[in-house]
Design a protein around this motif. Structure first.
Motif, PDB file in Angstrom:
ATOM      1  N   ALA A 123      -0.047  -4.224  -5.671  1.00 17.41           N
ATOM      2  CA  ALA A 123       0.478  -3.669  -4.428  1.00 17.41           C
ATOM      3  C   ALA A 123      -0.007  -4.537  -3.278  1.00 17.41           C
ATOM      4  CB  ALA A 123       0.034  -2.222  -4.239  1.00 17.41           C
ATOM      5  N   ALA A 124       0.574  -4.325  -2.105  1.00 22.92           N
ATOM      6  CA  ALA A 124       0.223  -5.124  -0.930  1.00 22.92           C
ATOM      7  C   ALA A 124      -0.558  -4.280   0.058  1.00 22.92           C
ATOM      8  CB  ALA A 124       1.486  -5.661  -0.277  1.00 22.92           C
ATOM      9  N   VAL A 125      -1.408  -4.960   0.844  1.00 34.07           N
ATOM     10  CA  VAL A 125      -2.152  -4.273   1.896  1.00 34.07           C
ATOM     11  C   VAL A 125      -1.157  -3.658   2.874  1.00 34.07           C
ATOM     12  CG1 VAL A 125      -3.747  -4.563   3.825  1.00 34.07           C
ATOM     13  CG2 VAL A 125      -4.144  -5.778   1.670  1.00 34.07           C
ATOM     14  N   GLY A 126      -1.350  -2.393   3.178  1.00 31.91           N
ATOM     15  CA  GLY A 126      -0.433  -1.667   4.037  1.00 31.91           C
ATOM     16  C   GLY A 126       0.506  -0.744   3.272  1.00 31.91           C
ATOM     17  N   ASP A 127       0.653  -0.976   1.971  1.00 34.24           N
ATOM     18  CA  ASP A 127       1.482  -0.079   1.179  1.00 34.24           C
ATOM     19  C   ASP A 127       0.861   1.316   1.114  1.00 34.24           C
ATOM     20  OD1 ASP A 127       3.414  -1.914   0.650  1.00 34.24           O
ATOM     21  OD2 ASP A 127       2.659  -2.470  -1.337  1.00 34.24           O
ATOM     22  N   VAL A 128       1.713   2.309   0.982  1.00 33.72           N
ATOM     23  CA  VAL A 128       1.252   3.689   0.825  1.00 33.72           C
ATOM     24  C   VAL A 128       1.440   4.094  -0.630  1.00 33.72           C
ATOM     25  CG1 VAL A 128       1.581   6.091   1.493  1.00 33.72           C
ATOM     26  CG2 VAL A 128       1.789   4.277   3.203  1.00 33.72           C
ATOM     27  N   LEU A 129       0.338   4.475  -1.281  1.00 35.03           N
ATOM     28  CA  LEU A 129       0.381   4.905  -2.680  1.00 35.03           C
ATOM     29  C   LEU A 129       0.488   6.426  -2.732  1.00 35.03           C
ATOM     30  CD1 LEU A 129      -2.378   2.649  -4.296  1.00 35.03           C
ATOM     31  CD2 LEU A 129       0.038   2.144  -3.911  1.00 35.03           C
ATOM     32  N   GLU A 130       1.412   6.896  -3.539  1.00 35.97           N
ATOM     33  CA  GLU A 130       1.604   8.333  -3.708  1.00 35.97           C
ATOM     34  C   GLU A 130       1.112   8.756  -5.093  1.00 35.97           C
ATOM     35  OE1 GLU A 130       5.843   8.491  -3.143  1.00 35.97           O
ATOM     36  OE2 GLU A 130       5.594   9.173  -1.079  1.00 35.97           O
ATOM     37  N   PHE A 131       0.223   9.743  -5.109  1.00 39.28           N
ATOM     38  CA  PHE A 131      -0.331  10.270  -6.365  1.00 39.28           C
ATOM     39  C   PHE A 131       0.196  11.683  -6.546  1.00 39.28           C
ATOM     40  CE2 PHE A 131      -3.219   7.100  -4.761  1.00 39.28           C
ATOM     41  CZ  PHE A 131      -3.612   6.394  -5.885  1.00 39.28           C
TER      42      PHE A 131
END
Length: 870
Positions: free
Chosen positions: A157-165
């Motif tokens: 993933a890239a810095v700034g991406d939002v990860l959804e769990f």
């Protein structure tokens, strides 16, 4: 002298290697048919899951599963069906491994390309338990990952991406990525909780739906809600099929745990205790049974600090415990202890204070007074005798402090506790002091995980009561003459001018039962035990690949005891001389356990393979050395004051046992609906030395079907599973039967020839068992029902029988018998939660029928067969 013979064999370690399949290509190539009209989207997704054998994961905030859809397609590709199902919406899909991942389209059209970096972490619940199958998506893309059985994920993933769990039954969580540091995600329970993963034999984690046998798990708070000096007593009535009886020895006494009835007529039927996958050397000191039972004591499992326990799994059936070998023929109590939490610091201080009293007393005859001695057949009397005044108010005070801290790479858990108990009998006490340390660290890019633990325990007890007639104050208490004043004997000793020291006051004789003043028994027949114990354990796990790992473990458990019995002068001469008696015994218990376990967890096509292959060695030994005899100088308790010509005897005893084993467990799942489990274990036991049996093998087979994944069931049924299993387990006969040695006579201080005819054709005691069960959850998991029916038969019971003295021996061995246990286990539970309040209720029901099907028919008498063949 007894000779210890180590079985000879070479360990074989098998490593099963599998190659991954290209799941995404297979997923695209699948064809499906749908004929649905005005149904919720959730119904369509479940139909697709069943036809493709793939799971569909999504964030509930992105996908409206209640949206009404209609679709009619026949033998089309998965891609065609998905595109038609989500036509006109903002939902897109991708295939990751064996999962269909749903997400929303990105609203940004002119974004610059981002540089991806490695991202990894772990997802757990509020209790620190890893969550398997959590969806980890990059918001606005189709990129995602699914956590493995340890709750771990590794993606780009890239810095700034939002990860959804997101995970069914838990509140979804989003995290904005700022750097490449490992993430520690904790998901909180939503309106429902699905117990997806449980710890089973050898510490192996299994999906609950895959289990073909009954495993009942109890959380640590069930033990600490009302604490007992022996935490096993807190589990009474909480688990179906388990009978827990606390000993009548007093505070901290040994506890008997019997699962699914008594199986053996001659052997111990107690369950095996396992801590973090490692068996412990549990020598419960109940004091024996019958009229002449001596003072009891505590057992090894009682040494644990209840605040250190995370959960307990009760494996009531042989199928659940088959991988532990002969020691687990009677079931397993699997104890999982706490360890440090990642990215979290907590300090816990607790106190538990409880009081106890004698609740029910025997019905007393108070109509007739004293006739003579201890007999109460005299004239009618108005005196009322209440023996309850003899008992005290008992207390149990447990103080505990625990520190849990850790980073993503290293976690530490430290605790200390004190347990101080006074029994309801006078001068009965139990004290224990626990110190625990555990550290878990991962290194080499999380390829290696090292877990180190240590416990040090100091424990002492005074006047654990005998359950027999000797050293027991209750017979004389209950038989006290009804017409006399009990207060008179409270002054249990009085000065004797003839002897020059205090002597026992008991003017009633022994009634032919060797009875004494009950206060004298508790204060002047002093039985004390002092114990120091340390346990050291280490495990190292190598994650060779995402689907393959190897774990090695070693555990050292050593205990040192000093047991003393001081019999003051004027004690009944049945027990010692006029000047008193003294017993002083030193005891050592040593246990060493080591194993290696290789694990494969791999999906291919419609199947998922989970296999474990390993080997273990378990060495135990016990040595005692002490002396007993009458005293020369009254009430001077020292070994150099023993009268070597009066009742003097040494107290030597000891043995060494070793079991070497290889074992395997294979679980094959199909479409997350059907699971087949096979296990096998072979033991080489030192007790079989000099016999024709080099070892013994026992297998098990089980099948589990998740009905809710296979069929459309009524909406009120959230989850349903049907399971069945069959297994054979074996346990060795007693040591030295195949090679009896000379016998020492402590009275004459001479060695004598063996009295038991040596046998070389004995068979291990064998238990065959099968069970079927149903697990159902209703109304979004608010109500659950677990039902099990089982039957087991135990054969080859070992007995001693008399033989003619002309043979040169007194006893021979006969193997016979068939003891059957069958019954029902039911567990009912109700749970519901609201915004600020939740409650739960549980009930268990157990029915067991124990029957001796055969006692002597078909018996094997090795003596007669040997002589006939000669």
């Amino acid at each position: 002298m007894k000779e210890f013979v180590r079985p000879k064999f070479t360990y074989l370690v098998f490593f099963l290697l599998l190659f991954s399949a290209i799941i995404s290509a297979n997923g695209q190539a699948r064809t499906i048919s749908l004929n649905l009209s005005k149904v919720p989207l959730n119904t369509a997704l479940k139909t697709i899951e069943k036809q493709t054998s793939m799971s569909i994961v999504y964030n509930t905030n992105d996908v409206d599963i209640a949206r009404t859809v209609s679709i009619d397609v026949s033998n089309v590709s998965l891609s065609t069906a998905m595109n038609r199902l989500f036509k006109g919406t903002n939902v897109i899909y991708s295939i990751v491994d064996n999962h269909i991942v749903l997400s929303t389209k990105s609203n940004s059209t002119n974004q610059q390309p981002k540089k991806n970096i490695p991202v990894n972490g772990t997802v757990t619940d509020d209790q620190g338990e890893p969550l398997i199958g959590v969806s980890v998506l990059i918001k606005g893309t189709t990129k995602g990952y699914i956590t493995d059985i340890d709750g771990k994920f590794n993606m780009q993933a890239a810095v700034g991406d939002v990860l959804e769990f997101s995970y069914i039954g838990y509140t979804s969580q989003t995290v904005k990525l700022t750097n490449g540091q490992p993430l520690q995600i904790v998901l909180s329970e939503d309106a429902q909780t699905l117990a997806e993963v449980v710890v089973t034999a050898l510490g192996i984690k299994r999906e609950q739906k895959a289990l073909s046998y009954n495993v009942q798990q109890v959380k640590g708070d069930a033990i600490t809600a009302v604490k007992d000096a022996n935490f096993m007593n807190s589990l009474a009535g909480k688990v179906a099929g388990v009978q827990i009886n606390s000993g009548a020895t007093g505070a901290g006494g040994a506890t008997r745990v019997v699962m699914r009835g008594m199986k053996s007529l001659t052997k111990d039927n107690n369950a095996l205790y396992v801590i973090d996958g490692v068996p412990i050397f549990n020598t419960g000191a109940s004091g024996g049974e019958g009229q002449y039972g001596v003072n009891g004591g505590s057992d090894a499992v009682a040494d644990l600090n209840p605040d250190d326990i995370e959960s307990i799994s009760m494996m009531t059936g042989p199928s659940a415990a088959a991988l532990y070998g002969s020691s687990a023929a009677n079931g397993v109590v699997l104890i999982n202890t706490k360890k440090g939490k990642k990215e979290k610091i907590s300090l816990t201080v607790s106190n538990s204070t409880t009081f106890s009293s004698a609740y029910i007393m025997p019905d007393m005859q108070n109509r007739y007074g004293t006739s003579t001695g201890l007999f109460s057949w005299g004239a009618p009397t108005d005196r009322r005798y209440n023996p309850k005044d003899f008992f005290n108010t008992g207390s149990n005070i447990i103080n505990s402090i625990a520190l849990s801290t850790g980073s993503d790479k290293n976690q530490t858990y430290l605790s200390a506790s004190t347990t101080n108990s006074d029994g309801i009998l006078p001068n009965n006490s139990y004290n224990r002091y626990n110190f625990t340390a555990r550290n878990t660290t991962s290194f080499l890019n999380d390829k290696l995980t090292l877990d180190l633990g240590a416990q040090y325990i100091v424990q002492n007890n005074t006047n654990m009561m005998s359950q027999g007639q000797y050293y027991n104050p209750l017979p004389s208490l209950y038989l006290f003459p009804r017409g006399d004043d009990f207060d008179e004997i409270r002054l249990y000793e009085r000065y004797s001018t003839n002897y020059g020291y205090m002597t026992q006051y008991w003017p009633y004789g022994d009634g032919g039962l060797s009875l004494q003043n009950p206060y004298w028994v508790q204060n002047r027949l002093l039985n004390t035990s002092n114990k120091k114990r340390y346990m050291l354990n280490a495990s190292l796990k190598w994650q060779a690949a995402d689907w393959f790992n190897i774990t090695g473990r070693v555990n050292l458990d050593n205990s040192d005891y000093r047991n003393e019995l001081k019999k003051y002068a004027s004690t009944k001469t049945t027990f010692c001389g006029v000047s008193g008696g003294y017993e002083d015994e030193m005891r050592q218990e040593r246990s060493l356990y080591a194993d290696v376990l290789a694990t494969v967890d791999k999906a291919f096509g419609d199947f998922r393979l989970n296999a474990n292959v390993g080997a273990s060695i378990y060495h135990t030994s016990m040595q005692t050395m002490g002396f007993a005899g009458d005293l020369i100088i009254p009430n001077f308790f020292a070994l150099n004051n023993l009268n070597y010509s009066a009742n003097y005897k040494p107290l030597p005893e000891g043995y060494e046992d070793e079991i070497q084993s290889v074992f395997a467990n294979v679980e094959l799942g199909w479409r997350s609906q059907l699971y087949l489990t096979l296990t096998g274990r072979y033991d080489w036991d030192s007790k079989l030395a000099y016999s024709k049996q080099p070892g013994y093998f026992y297998p098990s087979v089980g099948l589990s079907a998740v009905l809710t994944e296979m069929f459309e069931l009524p909406k009120i049924i959230t989850y349903a599973k049907l399971r069945g299993s069959y297994t054979k387990v074996a346990s060795s006969f007693d040591r030295y039967l195949t090679n009896p040695g000379y016998e020492y006579d402590s009275q004459t201080h001479n060695w004598a020839n063996p009295t038991v005819f040596p046998m070389d054709d004995l068979k291990p005691e064998e238990t065959s068992s099968w069970e079927i069960g149903l697990n159902v959850r209703f109304w979004e998991n608010r109500f659950n029902l677990d039902a099990t029916y089982y039957r087991s038969n135990t054969k080859n019971q070992t007995f001693e029988v008399d033989i003619p003295s002309s043979s040169g021996y007194k006893k021979a061995i006969v193997q016979t018998g068939n003891v059957q246990n069958q019954g029902i286990e039911l567990a009912l539970g109700f749970t519901d939660k609201w915004a600020d309040f939740g409650w739960s209720s549980n009930a268990t029901f157990t029915l067991n029928r124990n029957e001796v099907k055969r006692l002597a028919g078909g018996s094997t008498n090795c003596y007669w067969r040997t002589n006939r063949n000669a």
